[in-house]
Scaffold this motif. Sequence first.
Motif, PDB file in Angstrom:
ATOM      1  N   GLU A  22     -21.996 129.970  80.692  1.00 40.48           N
ATOM      2  CA  GLU A  22     -22.015 131.433  80.603  1.00 40.48           C
ATOM      3  C   GLU A  22     -22.111 131.885  79.150  1.00 40.48           C
ATOM      4  O   GLU A  22     -22.811 132.855  78.831  1.00 40.48           O
ATOM      5  N   ALA A  23     -21.435 131.183  78.252  1.00 40.65           N
ATOM      6  CA  ALA A  23     -21.492 131.534  76.827  1.00 40.65           C
ATOM      7  C   ALA A  23     -22.871 131.280  76.245  1.00 40.65           C
ATOM      8  O   ALA A  23     -23.269 131.906  75.256  1.00 40.65           O
ATOM      9  N   ALA A  24     -23.614 130.332  76.839  1.00 38.62           N
ATOM     10  CA  ALA A  24     -24.950 129.996  76.333  1.00 38.62           C
ATOM     11  C   ALA A  24     -25.981 131.068  76.649  1.00 38.62           C
ATOM     12  O   ALA A  24     -27.028 131.128  75.998  1.00 38.62           O
ATOM     13  N   VAL A  25     -25.700 131.905  77.635  1.00 35.28           N
ATOM     14  CA  VAL A  25     -26.701 132.874  78.094  1.00 35.28           C
ATOM     15  C   VAL A  25     -27.168 133.768  76.956  1.00 35.28           C
ATOM     16  O   VAL A  25     -28.369 134.035  76.803  1.00 35.28           O
ATOM     17  N   ALA A  26     -26.242 134.248  76.126  1.00 36.02           N
ATOM     18  CA  ALA A  26     -26.617 135.175  75.052  1.00 36.02           C
ATOM     19  C   ALA A  26     -27.576 134.530  74.067  1.00 36.02           C
ATOM     20  O   ALA A  26     -28.552 135.160  73.626  1.00 36.02           O
ATOM     21  N   ARG A  27     -27.329 133.253  73.707  1.00 37.26           N
ATOM     22  CA  ARG A  27     -28.229 132.575  72.772  1.00 37.26           C
ATOM     23  C   ARG A  27     -29.584 132.298  73.425  1.00 37.26           C
ATOM     24  O   ARG A  27     -30.635 132.559  72.846  1.00 37.26           O
ATOM     25  N   VAL A  28     -29.537 131.735  74.623  1.00 42.26           N
ATOM     26  CA  VAL A  28     -30.773 131.312  75.284  1.00 42.26           C
ATOM     27  C   VAL A  28     -31.683 132.504  75.555  1.00 42.26           C
ATOM     28  O   VAL A  28     -32.914 132.406  75.415  1.00 42.26           O
ATOM     29  N   SER A  29     -31.107 133.648  75.897  1.00 50.07           N
ATOM     30  CA  SER A  29     -31.914 134.812  76.251  1.00 50.07           C
ATOM     31  C   SER A  29     -32.699 135.362  75.073  1.00 50.07           C
ATOM     32  O   SER A  29     -33.663 136.119  75.267  1.00 50.07           O
ATOM     33  N   THR A  30     -32.326 134.987  73.842  1.00 48.05           N
ATOM     34  CA  THR A  30     -33.085 135.450  72.672  1.00 48.05           C
ATOM     35  C   THR A  30     -34.358 134.645  72.451  1.00 48.05           C
ATOM     36  O   THR A  30     -35.219 135.063  71.663  1.00 48.05           O
ATOM     37  N   VAL A  31     -34.480 133.508  73.131  1.00 52.15           N
ATOM     38  CA  VAL A  31     -35.623 132.616  72.917  1.00 52.15           C
ATOM     39  C   VAL A  31     -36.392 132.347  74.206  1.00 52.15           C
ATOM     40  O   VAL A  31     -37.627 132.414  74.235  1.00 52.15           O
ATOM     41  N   ALA A  32     -35.680 132.024  75.276  1.00 53.88           N
ATOM     42  CA  ALA A  32     -36.311 131.661  76.541  1.00 53.88           C
ATOM     43  C   ALA A  32     -36.616 132.890  77.377  1.00 53.88           C
ATOM     44  O   ALA A  32     -35.986 133.941  77.234  1.00 53.88           O
ATOM     45  N   ASP A  33     -37.596 132.744  78.267  1.00 50.33           N
ATOM     46  CA  ASP A  33     -37.943 133.808  79.207  1.00 50.33           C
ATOM     47  C   ASP A  33     -37.092 133.684  80.470  1.00 50.33           C
ATOM     48  O   ASP A  33     -36.630 132.592  80.807  1.00 50.33           O
ATOM     49  N   PRO A  34     -36.885 134.794  81.193  1.00 51.52           N
ATOM     50  CA  PRO A  34     -36.216 134.680  82.494  1.00 51.52           C
ATOM     51  C   PRO A  34     -36.994 133.745  83.417  1.00 51.52           C
ATOM     52  O   PRO A  34     -38.211 133.582  83.275  1.00 51.52           O
ATOM     53  N   VAL A  35     -36.298 133.138  84.336  1.00 56.76           N
ATOM     54  CA  VAL A  35     -36.930 132.170  85.227  1.00 56.76           C
ATOM     55  C   VAL A  35     -38.062 132.816  86.022  1.00 56.76           C
ATOM     56  O   VAL A  35     -37.974 133.977  86.441  1.00 56.76           O
ATOM     57  N   THR A  36     -39.153 132.070  86.182  1.00 57.01           N
ATOM     58  CA  THR A  36     -40.276 132.495  87.015  1.00 57.01           C
ATOM     59  C   THR A  36     -40.284 131.634  88.274  1.00 57.01           C
ATOM     60  O   THR A  36     -40.391 130.406  88.186  1.00 57.01           O
ATOM     61  N   VAL A  37     -40.149 132.265  89.445  1.00 58.08           N
ATOM     62  CA  VAL A  37     -40.131 131.557  90.725  1.00 58.08           C
ATOM     63  C   VAL A  37     -41.325 132.016  91.547  1.00 58.08           C
ATOM     64  O   VAL A  37     -41.545 133.226  91.710  1.00 58.08           O
ATOM     65  N   ARG A  38     -42.093 131.050  92.056  1.00 60.30           N
ATOM     66  CA  ARG A  38     -43.263 131.359  92.860  1.00 60.30           C
ATOM     67  C   ARG A  38     -43.165 130.661  94.221  1.00 60.30           C
ATOM     68  O   ARG A  38     -43.128 129.417  94.280  1.00 60.30           O
ATOM     69  N   PRO A  39     -43.113 131.409  95.322  1.00 61.88           N
ATOM     70  CA  PRO A  39     -43.160 130.760  96.636  1.00 61.88           C
ATOM     71  C   PRO A  39     -44.477 130.007  96.796  1.00 61.88           C
ATOM     72  O   PRO A  39     -45.531 130.481  96.371  1.00 61.88           O
ATOM     73  N   SER A  40     -44.409 128.812  97.408  1.00 62.81           N
ATOM     74  CA  SER A  40     -45.631 128.054  97.678  1.00 62.81           C
ATOM     75  C   SER A  40     -45.875 128.037  99.175  1.00 62.81           C
ATOM     76  O   SER A  40     -45.271 127.257  99.916  1.00 62.81           O
ATOM     77  N   HIS A  41     -46.763 128.916  99.616  1.00 55.53           N
ATOM     78  CA  HIS A  41     -47.061 128.974 101.043  1.00 55.53           C
ATOM     79  C   HIS A  41     -47.816 127.730 101.497  1.00 55.53           C
ATOM     80  O   HIS A  41     -47.642 127.278 102.639  1.00 55.53           O
TER      81      HIS A  41
END
Length: 320
Positions: A22-41
Amino acid sequence: MTAHGDAARTITTALPTVADVEAAVARVSTVADPVTVRPSHVLSDRLGITVDLVCEYRQPGGSFKIRGAANAVLAAAERGATGVTTASTGNHARAVATVAARAGLRVRAFVASSVSASRVRALTEAGAHVDASAADQTAAIGAAASAAARDGEVFVPPFDHLEVVAGQGTLGLELAAGHYDAVLVPVSGGGLAAGVGLALRAASPRTRVVGVSAERAPAMARSLAAGHPVPVPEIDTVATSLMGDLGPDNAVTFAVCREVLERVELVGEEDLVAATAELHGLGHPVEPAAAAGPALLAGRPEAFGGMRVAVLLTGRADTS
């Protein structure tokens, strides 16, 4: 101890907790993008499983590794570090170099001599000084740790590090909202599996976390079976990012994976090649290591019948 000495310490003596994630979220969010999830039909219809593809290959630098690198490198910068040293098969070192450049830190990367020229070139272009003389991944990690200790720099290993694991765990927190029956995670040294499993155990305890490794890179599977980390020979595999073992002094990932993984499955070379080709055809330009989860589903769909499954696509294919 001096401030510089404090910055040079490696944090590997304690096991990470969900509070660390949880403490890592603040650091990671400055560099990484939010997760991208794609359903595979396509995969869902063929296999009779509801399949979501987690596209971490779309992260800056081309892999999930940006999460652990962001947390570890930015934490080191907060403690006063001016340079970092790392070791990797390529993706982790590229992520460390990317974050270090943003933070204004020097970076050295030790890689095995078998690492492709395109990956070495990408590291150099990212600003890293590269040493590619090690015989294998384990030797590269040892050389990097020794060099960091000698020169008073922070060592950021590819997986066995509290802050690296906590950074990878931010992906698990994001996936918890999906309430999946199972999450399939490619496993080499176990940094991603440990972090994701730790986060999901707290935030979505019903979700099973299944590790997937190449048959030619079975370090975590053999170690879990033995009850302690065991060395494995480094054998060529199409899934080069899954090569290597847990290291002779593993302090974090084995202990966490033993607690949070339901099991580790192995997939063969032909299945990895076929799954990679299918993913490319579906518009996901991943490296073979990232196809470990789809390869497992294709070979053993009955093990996940009726489930809603998230499959982590961890890294992009080399494009340079």
